[in-house]
Scaffold this motif. Structure first.
Motif, short mmCIF file in Angstrom:
data_model
loop_
_atom_site.label_atom_id
_atom_site.label_comp_id
_atom_site.label_asym_id
_atom_site.label_seq_id
_atom_site.Cartn_x
_atom_site.Cartn_y
_atom_site.Cartn_z
N GLU A 63 0.83 -1.20 0.00
CA GLU A 63 0.00 0.00 0.00
C GLU A 63 0.87 1.26 0.00
O GLU A 63 0.57 2.24 -0.67
N TYR A 64 1.96 1.20 0.76
CA TYR A 64 2.88 2.34 0.82
C TYR A 64 3.50 2.58 -0.55
O TYR A 64 3.56 3.69 -1.04
N ARG A 65 3.95 1.50 -1.19
CA ARG A 65 4.59 1.63 -2.50
C ARG A 65 3.61 2.22 -3.51
O ARG A 65 3.95 3.09 -4.31
N LYS A 66 2.36 1.76 -3.45
CA LYS A 66 1.35 2.27 -4.38
C LYS A 66 1.14 3.77 -4.17
O LYS A 66 1.03 4.54 -5.12
N ALA A 67 1.13 4.18 -2.90
CA ALA A 67 0.94 5.60 -2.59
C ALA A 67 2.12 6.43 -3.07
O ALA A 67 1.96 7.51 -3.63
N ARG A 68 3.34 5.91 -2.86
CA ARG A 68 4.53 6.67 -3.23
C ARG A 68 4.61 6.87 -4.74
O ARG A 68 5.16 7.85 -5.21
N LYS A 69 4.07 5.92 -5.49
CA LYS A 69 4.10 6.05 -6.95
C LYS A 69 3.30 7.26 -7.42
O LYS A 69 3.52 7.79 -8.50
N LEU A 70 2.35 7.68 -6.61
CA LEU A 70 1.51 8.82 -6.99
C LEU A 70 2.24 10.14 -6.78
O LEU A 70 1.84 11.16 -7.33
N LYS A 71 3.26 10.14 -5.96
CA LYS A 71 3.97 11.38 -5.62
C LYS A 71 5.46 11.21 -5.90
O LYS A 71 6.18 10.63 -5.11
N VAL A 86 -8.84 11.78 4.85
CA VAL A 86 -9.10 13.22 4.85
C VAL A 86 -10.04 13.56 3.70
O VAL A 86 -10.17 12.79 2.74
N THR A 87 -10.69 14.71 3.79
CA THR A 87 -11.56 15.15 2.70
C THR A 87 -10.71 15.79 1.61
O THR A 87 -9.53 16.09 1.81
N ALA A 88 -11.31 16.03 0.46
CA ALA A 88 -10.60 16.65 -0.66
C ALA A 88 -10.10 18.05 -0.27
O ALA A 88 -8.98 18.44 -0.62
N GLU A 89 -10.91 18.76 0.48
CA GLU A 89 -10.54 20.10 0.90
C GLU A 89 -9.37 20.06 1.89
O GLU A 89 -8.43 20.86 1.81
N HIS A 96 4.37 10.87 5.70
CA HIS A 96 3.14 11.26 6.42
C HIS A 96 2.19 10.08 6.49
O HIS A 96 2.40 9.05 5.84
N ASN A 97 1.13 10.22 7.27
CA ASN A 97 0.16 9.13 7.40
C ASN A 97 -1.21 9.50 6.82
O ASN A 97 -2.24 8.99 7.24
N MET A 98 -1.21 10.41 5.84
CA MET A 98 -2.46 10.74 5.14
C MET A 98 -2.73 9.69 4.06
O MET A 98 -1.84 9.35 3.28
N LYS A 99 -3.95 9.17 4.04
CA LYS A 99 -4.30 8.19 3.03
C LYS A 99 -4.38 8.87 1.66
O LYS A 99 -4.98 9.95 1.53
N GLU A 100 -3.78 8.23 0.66
CA GLU A 100 -3.79 8.81 -0.69
C GLU A 100 -5.20 8.73 -1.29
O GLU A 100 -5.97 7.84 -0.99
N ASP A 101 -5.48 9.68 -2.15
CA ASP A 101 -6.76 9.70 -2.86
C ASP A 101 -6.73 8.62 -3.93
O ASP A 101 -5.87 8.61 -4.81
N GLU A 102 -7.65 7.67 -3.83
CA GLU A 102 -7.69 6.56 -4.78
C GLU A 102 -7.88 7.01 -6.22
O GLU A 102 -7.54 6.32 -7.17
#
Length: 246
Positions: free
Chosen positions: A6-14, A212-215, A238-244
């Motif tokens: 899950e972490y790797r998937k999130a890091r690919k987005l950023k 977190v919300t989009a805002e 950070h521990n913010m969940k990435e936006d799917e």
């Protein structure tokens, strides 16, 4: 799949914003490693690994050589690796890793980013329980060796997760996640057994991700971007969940 996936998937987005930023980050790490363990990669495993990272990032050879030479340059700044921990708005934990020759400047900058964006800088060690400190290796697959066999073999060396991965060109890689303190053992095993190491790094994987919300995400992203843009900052976790949907 585990948290590493899950972490790797999130890091690919950023990804790092640009190549020069990546070169600066790796260059500092090379200088620090050369200063600590000497300029010869044959006798300095950490430097050897960082030179592999530089190659994977297409960092020019002369830039790598300058970074090594800087370790023995008396006029060059003496980089220290320092971590800063704090909370952004909405209770999101943020872990900042820096390499700086002026801690007074860096801590003032980092504190100002947190303050201006609705967060607060905490004390060292205050977030340690929220993140697992891991070493990550990316290697090329070897014929006849399955992920399962590799994982069984590497358990004794500190690896706890083995994942199919790929580079930016779509070439198959294997990602190995192990304990921070097991980095040297894993590197030695891979080198002794003829695996081609593409890159290696240390990461901090959050134990729990917060929605977190989009805002709220837009507000947090401003703080994270400000931190990542600072020339002294090497990594931000950070521990913010990435936006799917990103």
């Amino acid at each position: 799949m585990g948290r590493a996936f899950e972490y790797r998937k999130a890091r690919k987005l950023k990804r790092w914003g640009n190549m020069s930023r990546t070169f600066t980050r790796i260059g500092k790490e090379i200088t620090i490693a050369a200063k600590a363990g000497g300029p010869d990669p044959d006798s300095n495993p950490r430097l050897r690994a960082l030179m592999q990272n530089a190659k994977a990032a297409n960092m020019p050879k002369d830039t790598v050589e300058r970074a090594i030479k800087k370790a023995t340059d008396k006029d060059a700044g003496d980089y220290k690796e320092i971590t800063y921990e704090g909370y952004g708005p909405f209770g999101i934990a943020i872990f900042v890793e820096a390499a700086t020759d002026n801690n007074t400047r860096t801590v003032a900058n980092v504190r100002s980013y947190f303050t201006k964006h609705g967060g607060s800088l905490g004390t060292q060690g205050s977030l340690t329980f929220l993140f697992d400190h891991k070493s990550v290796f990316k290697i090329k697959p070897k014929d006849g060796i399955s992920l399962e066999d590799l994982e069984l073999e590497l358990i004794d060396y500190g690896v706890d997760e083995v994942i199919d991965d790929e580079d930016e060109e779509g070439n198959e890689l294997i990602a190995l996640y192990g304990g921070f303190e097991d980095y040297s053992n894993i590197q030695k095993y891979l080198e002794d057994n003829g695996f081609e190491i593409i890159s290696s790094e240390f990461v901090r994987i959050p134990n729990d991700l917060k929605e977190v919300t989009a805002e709220q995400r837009a507000t947090l992203d401003k703080l994270l971007e400000k931190l990542e843009e600072d020339e002294d900052v090497q990594n931000v976790f950070h521990n913010m969940k990435e936006d799917e949907e990103e």
